[in-house]
Design an enzyme around this catalytic site. Sequence first.
Site, PDB file in Angstrom:
ATOM      1  CG  ASP A 112      -1.956   1.060   1.222  1.00 30.20           C
ATOM      2  OD1 ASP A 112      -2.067   1.766   0.199  1.00 30.20           O
ATOM      3  OD2 ASP A 112      -2.676   1.201   2.219  1.00 30.20           O
ATOM      4  CG  ASP A 327      -2.607   6.273  -4.170  1.00 28.87           C
ATOM      5  OD1 ASP A 327      -1.600   5.616  -3.828  1.00 28.87           O
ATOM      6  OD2 ASP A 327      -3.770   5.910  -3.936  1.00 28.87           O
TER       7      ASP A 327
END
Length: 445
Positions: A112, A327
């Site tokens: 992540d 992201d």
Amino acid sequence: MEGFNLKFVFCTLAIIVLIHFSEHSHAEAKIDGFTTDFISRDSPRSPFYNPSETKYQRLQKAFRRSILRGNHFRAMRASPNDIQSDVISGGGAYLMNISLGTPPVPMLGIADTGSDLIWRQCLPCPNCYEQVEPLFDPKESETYKTLDCDNEFCQDLGQQGSCDNDNTCTYSYSYGDRSYTRGDLSSDTLTIGSTEGDPASFPGIAFGCGHDNGGTFNEKDGGLIGLGGGPLSLVMQLSSEVGGQFSYCLVPLSGDSTVSSKINFGKSGVVSGSGTVSTPLIKGTPDTFYYLTLEGLSVGSEKVAFKGFSENKSSPAAVEEGNIIIDSGTTLTLLPQDFYTDIESALTNAIGGQTTTDPNGIFSLCYSSVNNLEIPTITAHFTGADVQLPPLNTFVQVQEDLVCFSMIPSSNLAIFGNLAQINFLVGYDLKNNKVSFKHTDCTEQ
């Protein structure tokens, strides 16, 4: 104006990193670099692939994960001292297969970019969620150590760290979906393989050895691998060995694609050459995220200035530095509501034709005439870097007869998502604080 190309339409949010492990000797010194595969979570090569789902069903799940991820990012920015990291269990941005220990023990974990801590389930584990892989047994590793409370990594835990009676550093993390992990902060050797050469081992990597873990983790999740910008993340812990440089190249994927995206570290992660543009990487809070400054977007030749979330909308303020997070784990691009409205207006004027409603209620701008659309290039104007986004990066086919603009309005958070990054080599230089973009056919990488 450019014609809409159907080849791009099956891109997905979640990507899996398969990093092959080996029992080769440790890499003692700085390495030149290495490259590993990024495998889409929803591709046939993924252990999470569900052949009973249609490609459009998989896309809808990816879109929903984007929205949930954005919600958790908002919580992290609002209370960075209380919420250390975000995870949507079983639906994280990536999965990553690494190994820990001597001899190396494989771990398939959620990787992540919105988290920092690396952790896995460990024995003894009186309260663990069920997982397919055997639990890690620290007693079987020759290089495993628990870390003391005066260790620098323990200090990096902040409020998530504490001391037990024998001065062992312990951690307790709670995530956005009420999942949690608790255990000992430890260190061990981490081994990462390469698609191009011998694997490398990195001794002394700090990670959480979880003895109490629960929530909504999937049985295929062996733990979590943080890839964010904080000091405990894998990226930052490997910074000296790989020069603080990594990059990735995301391929457009159809449901039957066998071509993998790639992630590169060290010299292999340098993005340079003709067509490369770079923009400053801005320090922000929390330091987990990678912040850029977006000055505006151009729809064809019409430039639209960035509008942020300021309450004083009567007099436009200067563009705030670090106003958007880049992201790779979020599918969609999120823009401030007023800015989005201006972009959508420019797009509808440029495209013409009849708009339609998204039956799933995720997208604001959709068209049903899939084969007849003429979609303009959108240029993202970052500070010092103009990134031209063809339709591949800005529209997505969500049904057989429906295509939608893959940027959506947001009330208080801006994210430059992974659909906008497809077929770009995107490089992060954490020592020189910059992010570089180079338009690339990622299927050839």
